[in-house]
Design an enzyme around this catalytic site. Structure first.
Site, PDB file in Angstrom:
ATOM      1  N   ASN A 157       0.814  -1.203   0.000  1.00  9.46           N
ATOM      2  CA  ASN A 157       0.000   0.000   0.000  1.00  9.46           C
ATOM      3  C   ASN A 157       0.855   1.263   0.000  1.00  9.46           C
ATOM      4  O   ASN A 157       1.077   1.854  -1.063  1.00  9.46           O
ATOM      5  CB  ASN A 157      -0.955  -0.018   1.202  1.00  9.46           C
ATOM      6  CG  ASN A 157      -2.028   1.051   1.118  1.00  9.46           C
ATOM      7  OD1 ASN A 157      -1.908   1.993   0.340  1.00  9.46           O
ATOM      8  ND2 ASN A 157      -3.067   0.910   1.897  1.00  9.46           N
ATOM      9  N   ASP A 158       1.368   1.653   1.143  1.00  7.94           N
ATOM     10  CA  ASP A 158       2.079   2.926   1.254  1.00  7.94           C
ATOM     11  C   ASP A 158       3.241   3.059   0.267  1.00  7.94           C
ATOM     12  O   ASP A 158       3.509   4.151  -0.223  1.00  7.94           O
ATOM     13  CB  ASP A 158       2.604   3.110   2.680  1.00  7.94           C
ATOM     14  CG  ASP A 158       1.466   3.242   3.684  1.00  7.94           C
ATOM     15  OD1 ASP A 158       0.370   3.662   3.266  1.00  7.94           O
ATOM     16  OD2 ASP A 158       1.672   2.912   4.857  1.00  7.94           O
TER      17      ASP A 158
END
Lengths: 474, 126
Positions: A400-401
């Protein structure tokens, strides 16, 4: 007398040989094809060092040594053979604990020994002994906490309480003050128990520091923590060498210390933290509050495994971005099957690995290697980032990040400046994810709302398995 | 690279010889010995930096396992504690330390080898 000198010479020669073996062994690790032989050489070096030590003239009885060696082997061998690759971060954390335990016990025992000797340990030895015990003790509990967080019996969320920084600072200063006092007072004076009490108290405080250091750190920051503890364990071993005047300990400890230090720097860079921030353990916690861009008014496009199979099945150039979610879902074998299928259909497949993907440096590489993905398919950030623009489909699996474009173009974002994988440059993006939860940084990922992005919701393993089945049916 | 290594090994050998000569009660020898130790540390740390910065991210997990096994060299100090003529409780502390360090030596090298065995290149088409 001559025998003793000859013996001492042999011991030193064994240690020099071992040092050379360690250094050459680590050099082997710079290339995948020489790595295995290099490590075998390092293991031979270790055996050499052990044999050399057993011939040390100070040793008068062997029964305790033998028991220790047998018990250690009985625990270490099954651990080495049986620990699954998915549990590697925990295993590394717990091994730092064992290493630090040995170092700390040696530190305490040597302190007691030197105090009884004429003239005490002296300033220089006391500096080394104190450092050894301080870093050893905090690494014991720190590693145990890291182990607990990775294993799941300690919460992976950052644990904070009011006044935490103050308490931490007080404990840290207390330990350092005791250390300084021990050095300045010649280990608390030659007579009386003051020195022992001070040393004991310092050790206890160091144990507390280990806990308070790791407690406020969240699971995704573990790559930094594990590297840092690696470095501490090495430095403590090196300090042992200074304390007892043994060069092999100094050399091996310095190698380990350097390695942990380099990895810590790499990890903190990849997480957009200053190294000072990491060194003082002031990480975690603070950034969790920031969720400044809301996803309101934005919509995502969700697709079925059939849709995804159509896109992936006919793609010529695919890049997979694996993250911790892939490890959690144990999806690496399904992913390998997908990769083989794409290749069989004439497409090209590569894996883009972010430095902090997973829970320790290189975590994803090991998992994919275990799943039989050839290592020439694995690429790190710098190698692959220019390639996304030319790729038909990028598949993000449980990451994600590290794919969030806000790191590049939103100066207000808490992760602004962090190096990311340029997934948004791909022609199409498919994101495999369990739900819309945010990543560890607690912020929305704009990538998910782009027109070119399709969300494929579900457990990574079952979703990828379905995609594989659908592609086969094309 | 090899020359660096030889220099270091040579220097360490020479310095060790200097450090271990003379009687331990001679205070100037003691200081010399400690200076030598600092040399050894610095040279080893620099060598470590040089080599380890060249280890590709691909192998960072095996690197960590390997350095962990190598730093279990504290086994050497533990063995002396467990076997030297010291009070019983010190010997027992040494024994525990030997066990803890041996776990890392044995487990560390075995697991590193298991990992490295898995890294394979694409097989050449037959």
């Amino acid at each position: 007398m001559i025998d003793q000198q000859l013996g001492a010479l042999f011991v030193q020669l064994a240690y020099i040989g071992a040092s050379a073996a360690f250094i050459l062994g680590l050099r082997g690790l710079t290339k995948p094809d020489t790595a295995r032989r290099g490590m075998q050489l390092a293991a031979v070096g270790m055996v050499l060092a052990i044999i050399g030590t057993l011939l040390n003239h100070e040793i008068v009885s062997y029964q305790f040594i033998l028991i220790g060696l047998v018990v250690g082997t009985a625990i270490g061998l099954p651990m080495g053979l049986l620990v699954p690759m998915t549990a590697m971060p925990q295993r590394i954390a717990v091994s730092h604990m064992f290493g630090a335990l040995a170092v700390t016990l040696v530190g305490i025992a040597e302190f007691i020994h030197y105090r009884e000797a004429v003239g005490g340990p002296g300033v220089v030895k006391m500096v080394a002994l104190g450092f050894e015990t301080l870093f050893g003790a905090l690494t014991i509990t720190g590693s145990f906490m890291a182990f607990g967080k990775l294993q799941g019996f300690v919460t992976g969320r950052p644990v904070t309480f009011p006044g935490q920084k103050l308490v931490n600072a007080a404990v840290f200063l207390g330990a350092v003050a005791l250390y300084a006092a021990l050095v300045l007072t010649q280990s608390g004076g030659a007579t009386g128990d003051a020195g022992l009490v001070m040393f004991g108290l310092m050790t206890v405080l160091a144990l507390v520091i280990g806990v308070t250091l790791v407690l406020p750190i969240g699971g995704a920051d573990m790559p930094v923590v594990v590297s840092l503890l690696n470095s501490y364990a090495g430095l403590a071993a090196s300090a042992t060498g200074f304390a007892i005047g043994n060069n092999i300990l100094i050399v091996a400890g310095a190698l380990d210390g350097a390695s942990g230090f380099i990895l810590s720097i790499l990890m903190s860079k990849a997480m957009n933290r200053s190294f000072a921030n990491v060194l003082f353990g002031a990480f975690g916690g603070e950034k969790a509050a920031a969720s400044h861009k809301s996803a309101e008014g934005l919509t995502t496009r969700s697709v079925t495994p059939e849709d995804a199979a159509m896109r992936i099945g006919y793609a010529r150039n695919v890049i997979v971005v694996p993250g911790y979610g892939m490890a959690v879902a144990q999806a690496q074998h399904a992913v390998r099957e997908l990769a083989e299928l794409i290749e069989k259909r004439g497409g090209r497949i590569r894996f883009a690995i972010h430095p902090v993907a997973g829970r320790m440096p290189g975590h994803m590489n090991v998992l994919l290697a275990e799943a039989n993905v050839p290592y020439d398919h694995l690429f790190d950030l710098d190698e692959i980032n220019g390639e996304f623009a030319a790729c038909d489909v990028a598949i993000v699996i449980g990451a994600n990040d590290v794919t969030n474009p806000a790191a590049k173009d939103d100066p207000g974002s808490p992760i602004y400046g962090m190096p990311i994988l340029n997934v948004q440059d791909a022609e199409q993006v498919i994101v495999v994810k369990r739900g819309m939860a945010t990543g560890f940084a607690g912020i929305e990922n704009e990538l998910f709302y782009l027109d070119k992005t399709s969300m494929l919701f579900g457990d990574a393993k079952s979703v990828i398995t379905q995609v594989v089945a659908e592609i086969k049916a094309l | 690279m090899v020359t660096t290594l030889l220099t270091i090994v040579g220097a360490a050998a020479a310095l060790t010889a200097v450090a271990t000569s003379g009687t331990p009660t001679d205070s100037s020898t003691l200081i010399d010995a400690q200076i030598v130790e600092i040399y050894v540390f610095l040279l080893a740390a620099f060598t470590g930096f040089q080599i380890i910065t060249k280890v590709p991210p691909l192998l960072h997990t095996p690197l960590m396992a390997a350095t962990n096994a190598i730093s279990a060299i504290s086994l050497v100090a533990s063995i002396v504690l467990a076997g030297a003529e010291r009070p019983l409780f010190i010997n027992i502390m040494g024994m525990v330390a030997v066990a803890a360090a041996t776990i890392n030596v044995v487990g560390g090298f075995v697991i590193t080898d298991r990992m490295l065995k898995m890294f394979k290149k694409t097989e050449a088409p037959k």
